[in-house]
Design a protein around this motif. Structure first.
Motif, mmCIF file in Angstrom:
data_model
loop_
_atom_site.group_PDB
_atom_site.id
_atom_site.type_symbol
_atom_site.label_atom_id
_atom_site.label_comp_id
_atom_site.label_asym_id
_atom_site.label_seq_id
_atom_site.Cartn_x
_atom_site.Cartn_y
_atom_site.Cartn_z
ATOM 1 N N MET A 1 -43.288 2.210 6.488
ATOM 2 C CA MET A 1 -43.189 3.177 7.553
ATOM 3 C C MET A 1 -41.894 3.788 7.291
ATOM 4 S SD MET A 1 -42.786 2.125 11.778
ATOM 5 C CE MET A 1 -41.644 0.859 11.466
ATOM 6 N N ARG A 2 -41.643 5.404 7.588
ATOM 7 C CA ARG A 2 -40.917 5.999 7.394
ATOM 8 C C ARG A 2 -40.190 6.336 9.064
ATOM 9 N NH1 ARG A 2 -41.995 10.217 2.557
ATOM 10 N NH2 ARG A 2 -42.320 8.258 1.053
ATOM 11 N N LEU A 77 -36.934 9.064 5.923
ATOM 12 C CA LEU A 77 -36.050 8.152 5.465
ATOM 13 C C LEU A 77 -36.703 6.736 5.535
ATOM 14 C CD1 LEU A 77 -32.485 7.237 6.575
ATOM 15 C CD2 LEU A 77 -33.830 5.734 6.735
ATOM 16 N N TRP A 78 -36.641 5.979 4.527
ATOM 17 C CA TRP A 78 -37.196 4.787 4.123
ATOM 18 C C TRP A 78 -36.412 3.859 3.331
ATOM 19 C CZ3 TRP A 78 -38.840 9.093 2.094
ATOM 20 C CH2 TRP A 78 -39.205 9.113 0.669
ATOM 21 N N VAL A 79 -36.513 2.503 3.333
ATOM 22 C CA VAL A 79 -35.615 1.626 2.539
ATOM 23 C C VAL A 79 -36.534 1.238 1.351
ATOM 24 C CG1 VAL A 79 -34.578 -0.534 2.754
ATOM 25 C CG2 VAL A 79 -34.818 0.755 4.974
ATOM 26 N N THR A 80 -35.820 1.229 0.398
ATOM 27 C CA THR A 80 -36.465 0.818 -1.012
ATOM 28 C C THR A 80 -35.888 -0.392 -1.692
ATOM 29 O OG1 THR A 80 -34.951 2.355 -2.306
ATOM 30 C CG2 THR A 80 -36.885 3.269 -1.885
ATOM 31 N N ALA A 130 -34.333 -8.053 8.981
ATOM 32 C CA ALA A 130 -35.690 -7.911 9.677
ATOM 33 C C ALA A 130 -35.966 -6.517 9.954
ATOM 34 C CB ALA A 130 -35.494 -8.955 10.768
ATOM 35 N N PHE A 131 -35.005 -5.795 10.596
ATOM 36 C CA PHE A 131 -35.239 -4.634 11.037
ATOM 37 C C PHE A 131 -35.337 -3.735 9.709
ATOM 38 C CE2 PHE A 131 -33.330 -0.260 11.014
ATOM 39 C CZ PHE A 131 -34.147 0.424 12.141
ATOM 40 N N LEU A 132 -34.757 -3.844 8.643
ATOM 41 C CA LEU A 132 -34.930 -2.980 7.517
ATOM 42 C C LEU A 132 -36.152 -3.207 6.691
ATOM 43 C CD1 LEU A 132 -31.051 -3.327 5.956
ATOM 44 C CD2 LEU A 132 -32.360 -1.220 6.999
ATOM 45 N N LYS A 133 -36.612 -4.294 6.919
ATOM 46 C CA LYS A 133 -37.871 -4.621 6.428
ATOM 47 C C LYS A 133 -39.160 -3.924 6.892
ATOM 48 C CE LYS A 133 -36.566 -9.289 4.500
ATOM 49 N NZ LYS A 133 -36.839 -10.802 4.586
#
Length: 146
Positions: A1-2, A77-80, A130-133
């Protein structure tokens, strides 16, 4: 998700060459990251990032010039990467829906959670992880792929 953040362009964002100045793109990234970490994250997890954070690194690839217009650009934006005491987010700055598919910038930022009272880095808490995942996509890195 972005996470998708519509970012307006300001007339003052342009430089003497008539396009958005390279430094201004960092401000666009910051606005999207602040919206993600300090609005969206706190809605999902009330204690998320309340202690603060600092930027440890930026990497940015300028792909196309962007000129002033009335329609906002979209910052996705997304988390890598989620580490014990840091996270990496990737971005694309591009046209909004229905405006084409031009990508102007790909970038990444390493963010370190920070304890403002102790003036030192801290570890990510379980609530933050948990949020970042939910936004984790480590399959491709945009800035590195540019």
């Amino acid at each position: 998700m972005r996470h998708t953040f519509p970012c307006p362009l300001r007339w003052s964002d342009m430089d003497s060459f008539g396009h958005v100045n390279n430094v201004v793109f960092l401000r666009y990234l910051e606005e999207a990251r602040i919206d993600f970490m300090f609005r969206l994250a706190r809605q999902a997890a009330s204690g998320a990032f309340t202690g603060g954070s600092v930027v440890a690194r930026h990497e940015i690839s300028y792909l196309r010039p962007l000129v002033h217009r009335h329609e906002p650009v979209v910052v996705e934006l997304w988390v890598t990467k989620i580490g014990a005491a840091s996270l990496t987010v990737e971005y694309e700055v591009k046209d909004g829906p229905g405006e084409g598919d031009t990508v102007y910038v790909r970038a990444s930022t390493v963010v370190v959670p920070y304890d403002l009272e102790r003036e030192r880095p801290r570890r990510l808490c379980d609530e933050e992880k948990a949020f970042l995942k939910e936004y984790l996509d480590d399959s491709a890195t945009g800035a590195a792929a540019a």
